[in-house]
Motif scaffolding. Structure first.
Motif, mmCIF file in Angstrom:
data_model
loop_
_atom_site.group_PDB
_atom_site.id
_atom_site.type_symbol
_atom_site.label_atom_id
_atom_site.label_comp_id
_atom_site.label_asym_id
_atom_site.label_seq_id
_atom_site.Cartn_x
_atom_site.Cartn_y
_atom_site.Cartn_z
ATOM 1 N N LEU A 98 6.977 -38.480 55.123
ATOM 2 C CA LEU A 98 7.989 -38.921 54.299
ATOM 3 C C LEU A 98 8.513 -37.524 53.095
ATOM 4 O O LEU A 98 7.364 -36.892 52.479
ATOM 5 N N VAL A 99 9.620 -37.550 52.871
ATOM 6 C CA VAL A 99 10.233 -36.485 52.267
ATOM 7 C C VAL A 99 10.723 -36.516 51.954
ATOM 8 O O VAL A 99 11.642 -37.979 51.547
ATOM 9 N N GLU A 100 10.519 -36.913 50.247
ATOM 10 C CA GLU A 100 10.862 -37.996 49.517
ATOM 11 C C GLU A 100 11.624 -36.716 48.037
ATOM 12 O O GLU A 100 11.257 -35.330 47.854
ATOM 13 N N ARG A 101 13.308 -36.985 47.957
ATOM 14 C CA ARG A 101 13.879 -35.941 46.763
ATOM 15 C C ARG A 101 13.149 -35.817 45.300
ATOM 16 O O ARG A 101 13.949 -37.204 44.689
ATOM 17 N N ARG A 102 12.364 -35.706 44.798
ATOM 18 C CA ARG A 102 11.446 -35.996 43.576
ATOM 19 C C ARG A 102 10.815 -34.377 43.100
ATOM 20 O O ARG A 102 10.480 -34.109 44.050
ATOM 21 N N ARG A 103 11.309 -34.007 41.787
ATOM 22 C CA ARG A 103 10.600 -33.116 41.429
ATOM 23 C C ARG A 103 8.756 -33.305 41.266
ATOM 24 O O ARG A 103 8.368 -34.808 40.783
ATOM 25 N N PRO A 104 8.119 -32.921 41.863
ATOM 26 C CA PRO A 104 6.954 -32.476 41.800
ATOM 27 C C PRO A 104 6.209 -33.095 40.567
ATOM 28 O O PRO A 104 6.826 -32.550 38.969
ATOM 29 N N PRO A 105 5.320 -33.653 39.580
ATOM 30 C CA PRO A 105 4.791 -34.405 38.566
ATOM 31 C C PRO A 105 3.666 -32.435 38.149
ATOM 32 O O PRO A 105 3.800 -31.807 39.112
ATOM 33 N N LEU A 106 3.522 -32.386 36.331
ATOM 34 C CA LEU A 106 3.100 -30.836 36.446
ATOM 35 C C LEU A 106 1.643 -30.930 37.123
ATOM 36 O O LEU A 106 0.955 -31.813 36.868
ATOM 37 N N GLN A 107 0.977 -29.828 37.762
ATOM 38 C CA GLN A 107 -0.261 -29.515 38.310
ATOM 39 C C GLN A 107 -1.003 -29.032 36.827
ATOM 40 O O GLN A 107 -0.018 -27.286 37.445
ATOM 41 N N GLN A 108 -1.709 -29.312 36.744
ATOM 42 C CA GLN A 108 -2.576 -28.588 35.283
ATOM 43 C C GLN A 108 -1.587 -27.783 34.540
ATOM 44 O O GLN A 108 -1.788 -26.527 34.252
ATOM 45 N N GLY A 109 -0.365 -28.354 34.210
ATOM 46 C CA GLY A 109 0.366 -28.183 33.181
ATOM 47 C C GLY A 109 1.861 -26.803 33.995
ATOM 48 O O GLY A 109 2.505 -26.964 33.320
ATOM 49 N N ARG A 110 0.962 -26.918 34.697
ATOM 50 C CA ARG A 110 2.565 -25.829 35.844
ATOM 51 C C ARG A 110 2.881 -26.805 36.352
ATOM 52 O O ARG A 110 3.027 -27.646 37.458
ATOM 53 N N ALA A 111 4.883 -26.171 37.065
ATOM 54 C CA ALA A 111 6.186 -26.756 37.318
ATOM 55 C C ALA A 111 6.215 -26.167 39.099
ATOM 56 O O ALA A 111 5.479 -25.265 38.723
ATOM 57 N N SER A 112 6.257 -27.404 39.794
ATOM 58 C CA SER A 112 6.531 -26.497 40.893
ATOM 59 C C SER A 112 7.403 -27.009 41.514
ATOM 60 O O SER A 112 8.112 -28.298 40.774
ATOM 61 N N HIS A 113 8.380 -26.909 42.885
ATOM 62 C CA HIS A 113 9.256 -27.323 43.001
ATOM 63 C C HIS A 113 9.296 -28.429 44.851
ATOM 64 O O HIS A 113 10.235 -29.301 44.987
ATOM 65 N N GLY A 114 8.109 -28.403 44.833
ATOM 66 C CA GLY A 114 7.697 -28.525 46.319
ATOM 67 C C GLY A 114 5.961 -28.928 46.608
ATOM 68 O O GLY A 114 4.927 -28.410 45.652
ATOM 69 N N ARG A 115 5.897 -29.665 46.731
ATOM 70 C CA ARG A 115 3.893 -30.118 46.957
ATOM 71 C C ARG A 115 4.132 -31.203 47.944
ATOM 72 O O ARG A 115 5.034 -31.937 48.413
ATOM 73 N N ALA A 116 2.521 -31.127 48.976
ATOM 74 C CA ALA A 116 2.670 -31.943 50.082
ATOM 75 C C ALA A 116 1.128 -32.613 49.779
ATOM 76 O O ALA A 116 0.420 -31.458 48.816
ATOM 77 N N LEU A 117 1.094 -33.835 49.470
ATOM 78 C CA LEU A 117 -0.027 -34.899 49.569
ATOM 79 C C LEU A 117 -0.713 -35.700 51.144
ATOM 80 O O LEU A 117 0.342 -35.849 51.348
ATOM 81 N N LEU A 118 -1.849 -34.552 50.707
ATOM 82 C CA LEU A 118 -2.488 -35.716 52.211
ATOM 83 C C LEU A 118 -3.258 -36.306 52.728
ATOM 84 O O LEU A 118 -4.375 -36.587 51.524
ATOM 85 N N GLN A 119 -2.766 -37.633 53.008
ATOM 86 C CA GLN A 119 -3.961 -39.196 52.755
ATOM 87 C C GLN A 119 -4.269 -39.041 54.436
ATOM 88 O O GLN A 119 -3.200 -38.890 55.465
ATOM 89 N N LEU A 120 -5.522 -39.672 54.715
ATOM 90 C CA LEU A 120 -5.928 -40.022 55.621
ATOM 91 C C LEU A 120 -6.428 -41.572 55.905
ATOM 92 O O LEU A 120 -6.862 -42.547 55.068
ATOM 93 N N LEU A 121 -5.749 -41.934 57.095
ATOM 94 C CA LEU A 121 -5.342 -43.655 57.122
ATOM 95 C C LEU A 121 -6.027 -44.342 58.203
ATOM 96 O O LEU A 121 -5.844 -43.094 59.082
ATOM 97 N N GLU A 122 -6.304 -45.219 58.125
ATOM 98 C CA GLU A 122 -6.429 -46.211 59.139
ATOM 99 C C GLU A 122 -5.472 -46.557 60.048
ATOM 100 O O GLU A 122 -5.137 -47.474 59.366
#
Ligand SMILES: [Zn+2]
Length: 209
Positions: A98-122
């Motif tokens: 799922l590709v969403e148009r929004r700025r990723p939240p800061l991670q350890q105080g650092r900004a980035s323009h993209g992020r991918a977050l993986l979950q495993l689902l049954e």
């Protein structure tokens, strides 16, 4: 079609190598397979992907930034489609990416323009419960179109299972971007992906009947 979803939690004491088969040994200069990591349930790769991209809400002149964002993301998807069967779907519940148009939240105080977050689902669609990756890809709208396309190309590489980075700036999966945005996959990107696609897919480890 009715579909059920539930989160998958890794059973304790499953070493990654058990599900993933043998961990990669260096492939030499031609790829960066040794940097790619499996999940505790195996390699989060698929033979076919369904992908959803956040739709454009404003099709008029004031929606120009939304439209440019979507075009840049679609261009990055088209590049991956040369290597993998990827179907763009209109229903997010059918998608693994799922590709969403929004700025990723800061991670350890650092900004980035993209992020991918993986979950495993049954997931149970028609037959038995099966383990599926579900990847949320956040792509910031606050860049020029070429930079958005390069960011999307990189984050989609993670989504399609390349959970690691290359140390060479000309690769789409480079850990640090070089001076020019990378808009195409390098031979090393393609070789690493082809190696990944030959690994065993997510196993049924821990999937209840
Ligand atoms: Zn990355």
């Amino acid at each position: 079609m009715a579909m059920e979803v539930r989160p998958w939690t890794a059973p304790r004491q499953v070493p990654p190598a058990t599900a993933a088969g043998e961990l990669p040994v260096a492939g030499g200069q031609g790829d960066y397979r040794q940097a790619i990591k499996p999940t505790p349930a195996g390699w989060p790769r698929r033979d076919q992907w369904c992908l959803w991209i956040e739709p454009i809400h404003d099709h008029g002149p004031t929606g120009i930034w939304e439209q440019r964002w979507r075009q840049a993301v679609e261009a990055a998807v088209a590049t991956w489609q040369l290597q993998l069967p990827i179907r763009i779907v209109g229903d997010p519940s059918q998608a693994q990416v799922l590709v969403e148009r929004r700025r990723p939240p800061l991670q350890q105080g650092r900004a980035s323009h993209g992020r991918a977050l993986l979950q495993l689902l049954e997931v149970r669609r028609a037959g038995p419960w099966q383990l599926e990756p579900r990847v949320q890809v956040l792509i910031s709208p606050g860049q020029n179109p070429r930079a958005i396309q390069a960011t999307a190309l990189h984050e989609l590489g993670h989504a399609f299972g390349l959970w690691g980075h290359s140390d060479q700036p000309g690769d789409a999966m480079a850990s640090k971007p070089g001076p020019a945005p990378v808009l195409q996959l390098s031979p090393r990107d393609r070789t690493t992906l082809n190696w990944l696609q030959q690994q065993p897919a997510l196993g049924g480890i821990g999937v209840a009947p």
